[in-house]
Scaffold this active site. Structure first.
Site, PDB file in Angstrom:
ATOM      1  N   GLU A  61      -6.614 -22.972   2.335  1.00 60.11           N
ATOM      2  CA  GLU A  61      -6.300 -21.519   1.792  1.00 60.11           C
ATOM      3  C   GLU A  61      -5.455 -21.883   0.744  1.00 60.11           C
ATOM      4  O   GLU A  61      -4.694 -21.079   0.110  1.00 60.11           O
ATOM      5  CB  GLU A  61      -5.830 -20.612   2.687  1.00 60.11           C
ATOM      6  CG  GLU A  61      -6.581 -20.182   3.723  1.00 60.11           C
ATOM      7  CD  GLU A  61      -6.071 -19.173   4.925  1.00 60.11           C
ATOM      8  OE1 GLU A  61      -5.749 -18.238   4.347  1.00 60.11           O
ATOM      9  OE2 GLU A  61      -5.917 -19.529   6.014  1.00 60.11           O
TER      10      GLU A  61
ATOM     11  N   SER B  61      -8.042 -16.012   6.748  1.00 60.09           N
ATOM     12  CA  SER B  61      -8.569 -15.717   5.500  1.00 60.09           C
ATOM     13  C   SER B  61     -10.175 -16.103   5.850  1.00 60.09           C
ATOM     14  O   SER B  61     -10.923 -15.890   4.789  1.00 60.09           O
ATOM     15  CB  SER B  61      -8.088 -16.497   4.422  1.00 60.09           C
ATOM     16  OG  SER B  61      -6.933 -16.081   4.075  1.00 60.09           O
TER      17      SER B  61
ATOM     18  N   TYR C 116     -10.900 -12.221  -1.379  1.00 59.80           N
ATOM     19  CA  TYR C 116      -9.976 -12.352  -2.705  1.00 59.80           C
ATOM     20  C   TYR C 116     -10.726 -12.473  -4.041  1.00 59.80           C
ATOM     21  O   TYR C 116     -10.292 -12.492  -5.002  1.00 59.80           O
ATOM     22  CB  TYR C 116      -9.836 -13.984  -2.488  1.00 59.80           C
ATOM     23  CG  TYR C 116      -8.816 -14.005  -1.176  1.00 59.80           C
ATOM     24  CD1 TYR C 116      -7.689 -13.412  -1.241  1.00 59.80           C
ATOM     25  CD2 TYR C 116      -9.174 -14.603  -0.340  1.00 59.80           C
ATOM     26  CE1 TYR C 116      -6.624 -13.424  -0.335  1.00 59.80           C
ATOM     27  CE2 TYR C 116      -8.412 -14.775   1.116  1.00 59.80           C
ATOM     28  CZ  TYR C 116      -7.189 -14.309   0.899  1.00 59.80           C
ATOM     29  OH  TYR C 116      -6.500 -14.298   2.031  1.00 59.80           O
TER      30      TYR C 116
ATOM     31  N   ARG D 107       0.277  -8.549   9.273  1.00 59.31           N
ATOM     32  CA  ARG D 107      -0.681  -7.688   9.114  1.00 59.31           C
ATOM     33  C   ARG D 107      -1.729  -7.873  10.089  1.00 59.31           C
ATOM     34  O   ARG D 107      -1.979  -8.960  10.393  1.00 59.31           O
ATOM     35  CB  ARG D 107      -1.272  -7.801   7.900  1.00 59.31           C
ATOM     36  CG  ARG D 107      -2.233  -6.578   7.525  1.00 59.31           C
ATOM     37  CD  ARG D 107      -3.051  -6.882   6.078  1.00 59.31           C
ATOM     38  NE  ARG D 107      -4.358  -7.681   6.695  1.00 59.31           N
ATOM     39  CZ  ARG D 107      -4.785  -8.917   6.198  1.00 59.31           C
ATOM     40  NH1 ARG D 107      -3.831  -9.452   5.183  1.00 59.31           N
ATOM     41  NH2 ARG D 107      -5.614  -9.712   6.743  1.00 59.31           N
TER      42      ARG D 107
ATOM     43  N   ASP E  98      -5.424  -6.815  12.073  1.00 61.08           N
ATOM     44  CA  ASP E  98      -6.884  -6.614  11.614  1.00 61.08           C
ATOM     45  C   ASP E  98      -7.395  -5.690  12.779  1.00 61.08           C
ATOM     46  O   ASP E  98      -7.288  -6.225  14.042  1.00 61.08           O
ATOM     47  CB  ASP E  98      -7.404  -7.639  11.033  1.00 61.08           C
ATOM     48  CG  ASP E  98      -6.679  -8.180   9.809  1.00 61.08           C
ATOM     49  OD1 ASP E  98      -6.127  -7.274   9.241  1.00 61.08           O
ATOM     50  OD2 ASP E  98      -7.105  -9.253   9.633  1.00 61.08           O
TER      51      ASP E  98
ATOM     52  N   GLU F  91      -7.025  -9.899  15.083  1.00 59.91           N
ATOM     53  CA  GLU F  91      -5.857 -11.192  15.066  1.00 59.91           C
ATOM     54  C   GLU F  91      -4.567 -10.440  14.228  1.00 59.91           C
ATOM     55  O   GLU F  91      -4.773  -9.328  13.470  1.00 59.91           O
ATOM     56  CB  GLU F  91      -6.135 -12.250  14.427  1.00 59.91           C
ATOM     57  CG  GLU F  91      -6.867 -12.166  13.004  1.00 59.91           C
ATOM     58  CD  GLU F  91      -7.505 -13.417  12.671  1.00 59.91           C
ATOM     59  OE1 GLU F  91      -6.818 -14.078  11.775  1.00 59.91           O
ATOM     60  OE2 GLU F  91      -8.604 -13.672  12.843  1.00 59.91           O
TER      61      GLU F  91
ATOM     62  N   ASN G  19      -1.851 -11.570  11.194  1.00 57.29           N
ATOM     63  CA  ASN G  19      -1.548 -12.688   9.945  1.00 57.29           C
ATOM     64  C   ASN G  19      -0.046 -12.585   9.815  1.00 57.29           C
ATOM     65  O   ASN G  19       0.487 -11.573   9.429  1.00 57.29           O
ATOM     66  CB  ASN G  19      -2.380 -12.170   8.870  1.00 57.29           C
ATOM     67  CG  ASN G  19      -2.252 -13.274   7.802  1.00 57.29           C
ATOM     68  OD1 ASN G  19      -1.265 -13.891   7.458  1.00 57.29           O
ATOM     69  ND2 ASN G  19      -3.251 -13.285   6.849  1.00 57.29           N
TER      70      ASN G  19
ATOM     71  N   GLY H 119      -1.824 -12.089   2.570  1.00 57.25           N
ATOM     72  CA  GLY H 119      -1.942 -12.399   0.998  1.00 57.25           C
ATOM     73  C   GLY H 119      -1.188 -11.517   0.247  1.00 57.25           C
ATOM     74  O   GLY H 119      -0.911 -10.165   0.473  1.00 57.25           O
TER      75      GLY H 119
END
Length: 294
Positions: free
Chosen positions: A9, A135, A198, A237, A239, A255, A257, A261
């Site tokens: 990443e 990601s 992205y 964050r 999800d 999951e 994070n 980002g």
């Protein structure tokens, strides 16, 4: 500003780092951008920073490794500490932790890559992914009608996670400190993969999500509980997938994070802005929140 690094990443991290560095300069901070490499310790010894803003993504920067270096050097840093970072990056172990908190997750197994390519290790539909990347790097969806197992790329690790496919809408919640910001509904033409995350126009974000109030409240509650049970600090964050046909039973946690980002298309800055916090203010909050022993 730690950015770049050697993970899959890297490009996202460079974008995050540039955006955050610019925002912090706008808030009056003096920022030195560092592309994290083998000479990282020497660079930090030379710079002598007051705070390290960790804008790394993926392995080494998000899995507890860099956090351990910063703890050893006694340099205050942003986001989660060693244990929470390592735990959240390991998808299978983090799911086991979620279960102890009563959070809903799908069944999964860790299997050898060769075995996964030779046979269906669980009944389709299922998803194959690396156990310790983020990601949506290396995601394979095996549909219910699939006659043969997936053929994985050479870049996939020797051991992978295979988990039951969770259908439905893609929802996400940022936790900032002890507060869940809001729920975003991520709308794409297909899977919310690396490109959708992205690329400009890769996905459309609806916030607050147009879902029933009980689903909104469950998402906010689950995100805080996930943040707490993993031991996260600063921002995280979480999800979700939500199968509307099953109501509250259709909400599944995917999951968490620990270093979301912070690019122009990223979800966390959008949620902060929705709550009245500018991008610069969000970055400044992270800096002021920084510490050791996280």
């Amino acid at each position: 500003m730690l950015m770049g690094g050697p993970s899959a990443e890297r490009e996202v991290s460079l974008s995050t780092g540039r955006e955050c560095a610019g925002a912090l300069r706008g808030e009056g901070y003096e920022v030195v951008e560092v592309d994290a490499g083998p000479d990282l310790v020497a660079q930090l010894q030379d710079i002598k920073p007051d705070v390290v803003f960790n804008a790394l993504h993926g392995r080494w920067g998000e899995d507890g490794c860099v956090q351990g270096i910063l703890e050893w050097m006694r340099i205050p840093y942003t986001h989660s500490g060693v244990l929470a970072s390592a735990l959240a990056m390991d998808k299978e172990r983090s799911k086991a932790t979620y279960r102890t908190a009563g959070l809903p997750v799908v069944d999964s197994v860790i299997a050898a890559k060769d075995e996964v390519m030779a046979r269906h290790v669980i009944a389709p539909p299922y998803v194959v992914k690396p156990n310790n990347e983020g990601s949506s790097v290396g995601i394979y969806i095996v549909h219910e009608a699939a006659n043969s197992p997936p053929q994985l790329s050479q870049e996939m690790p020797a051991q992978v996670m295979v988990e039951t496919y969770a259908p439905g809408r893609e929802l996400t919640v940022t936790v900032m400190g002890e507060r869940a910001l809001c729920v975003t509904d991520i709308i794409t033409d297909g899977w919310y993969d690396y490109e959708a995350k992205y690329a400009d126009g890769g996905s459309r974000h609806v916030l607050p999500a147009e879902v029933p109030e009980e689903i909104t409240q469950l998402c906010l509650d689950y995100a805080i509980r996930a943040h707490d049970v993993l031991g996260c600090r600063g921002l995280s964050r979480t999800d979700f997938r939500w199968d509307e046909a099953r109501g509250t039973d259709g909400l599944i946690l995917l999951e968490t994070n620990t270093q979301p980002g912070m690019t122009p298309t990223s979800l966390t800055p959008e949620q902060a802005q929705h709550c009245g916090l500018s991008f610069g203010q969000l970055c400044a909050w992270l800096v002021e929140d920084a510490s050791c022993e996280r």
